[in-house]
Design a protein around this motif. Sequence first.
Motif, PDB file in Angstrom:
ATOM      1  N   HIS A 154       1.410   4.707   1.018  1.00 53.58           N
ATOM      2  CA  HIS A 154       0.882   5.531   2.108  1.00 53.58           C
ATOM      3  C   HIS A 154       1.926   6.587   2.451  1.00 53.58           C
ATOM      4  CE1 HIS A 154      -0.901   6.546   6.050  1.00 53.58           C
ATOM      5  NE2 HIS A 154      -2.014   6.040   5.545  1.00 53.58           N
ATOM      6  N   ASP A 174      -8.764   1.181   1.870  1.00 51.64           N
ATOM      7  CA  ASP A 174      -8.419   1.064   0.456  1.00 51.64           C
ATOM      8  C   ASP A 174      -9.268   0.015  -0.258  1.00 51.64           C
ATOM      9  OD1 ASP A 174      -6.559   2.112  -1.568  1.00 51.64           O
ATOM     10  OD2 ASP A 174      -5.802   0.057  -1.661  1.00 51.64           O
ATOM     11  N   CYS A 198      -1.489  -5.373   1.491  1.00 47.52           N
ATOM     12  CA  CYS A 198      -2.947  -5.528   1.485  1.00 47.52           C
ATOM     13  C   CYS A 198      -3.352  -6.598   0.474  1.00 47.52           C
ATOM     14  CB  CYS A 198      -3.636  -4.211   1.131  1.00 47.52           C
ATOM     15  SG  CYS A 198      -3.229  -2.834   2.243  1.00 47.52           S
ATOM     16  N   CYS A 233      -5.630  -0.689   5.009  1.00 49.40           N
ATOM     17  CA  CYS A 233      -6.042  -1.654   3.980  1.00 49.40           C
ATOM     18  C   CYS A 233      -7.564  -1.649   3.819  1.00 49.40           C
ATOM     19  CB  CYS A 233      -5.553  -3.054   4.331  1.00 49.40           C
ATOM     20  SG  CYS A 233      -3.781  -3.303   4.098  1.00 49.40           S
ATOM     21  N   LEU A 259       0.832  -1.205   0.000  1.00 53.10           N
ATOM     22  CA  LEU A 259       0.000   0.000   0.000  1.00 53.10           C
ATOM     23  C   LEU A 259       0.868   1.257   0.000  1.00 53.10           C
ATOM     24  CD1 LEU A 259      -2.885   1.188   0.216  1.00 53.10           C
ATOM     25  CD2 LEU A 259      -2.568   1.192   2.703  1.00 53.10           C
TER      26      LEU A 259
END
Length: 374
Positions: free
Chosen positions: A290, A306, A372, A303, A288
């Motif tokens: 971030h 998202d 994720c 996660c 991910l």
Amino acid sequence: MPGLLRPLLAACVYLLLPGGQCRTPGHSNGYSNGFHYQDISNGNGNGEIYFNGVRLHVESPQLAVSATRGSSVTLPCHYHYEPELATPRRTRVKWSWLPANTISAPPSPASTARETEVMVAMGNRHRSYGGFRGRVRLRRSAPGDMSLVINELQLNDTGRYRCEVIDGLEDESVTVELELRGVVFPYYSQKGRYHFNFFGAQQACQDQDATLATFEQLFAAWEEGLDWCNAGWLADGTVQYPITDPRDGCGGVDLAPGLRSYGQRHRLLHSYDAFCFSAAIKGTVYFLKHPTKLNFTEAAQACASDGGQIAKVGHLYAAWRLMGLDRCDAGWLADGSVRYPITKTRANCGPPEPGVRSFGFPPPYLRFGVYCYR
């Protein structure tokens, strides 16, 4: 006395023959089901009738089939008669299954007793059972084709499948092994090494979207280079570990490379690690993006925000091995461990061999990235 014996023999033959057809010993031995029977008075003394003439054959061109999780697979099975019959016959076909975690020896009467019914068919009628209900059918691409088609393959579908064709007193079968393509990985508890009994190991693998590996799966992983010095449970209740580089503390330098085995251990009282097996996944595993590093709680929430969930260890291994996921960034996983997958080795990304690198189980307040799954 001979006059009394003949009716009794005729009655016995009547009971044994399919459909209750009766012929006395003095008459022709040909019956309408296409087989020829030897007179019971000339049998083996145990009330059995011998077949001669037509013979039923059941065969498979592949005794082992491999496939990927979530796909469809066909287990081949064909039958025919020698000599060939002029008209088709009604036969009963039964497919049964011996799960991989109970396979530790060649087929035997004892192992057959543990088989689970998958499907039974006669003519156009069929019935499937248990977890196979609605997922299986017969291919029937040609006369005598009783191949089993399994849809939406699941992790637990691996094992030995038996195709049994029954025609009157004739009963022949063939077995086909089903394997899933995947990856074996060692797994240990957050508490440290050797904390799982057999059932705890089963659950630990299941929690990571995996199953306990079979001996065959661990052996294949060893052939591909898996080297791990901690002993772990396998699906058959044995405890083993794979060594490619013999060394002290791992069986010694004098032993050849191979699987070291502790044999069968007490499934409740003894504790070890686990060897898990993960197959292909339907979704996608990704690191991910971030703006900041995250603690474990924030990682799981990120996660979810998202549109996914924090990945499990089995997800990451499957994505690394089967989808080529390569990322030199450490990230949280659902079990509280921190890992990252490397397929192309390079500087500052761990050892010179490809693999999933592990930071173990750091305190949940530390900050890393996150992998994720969706």
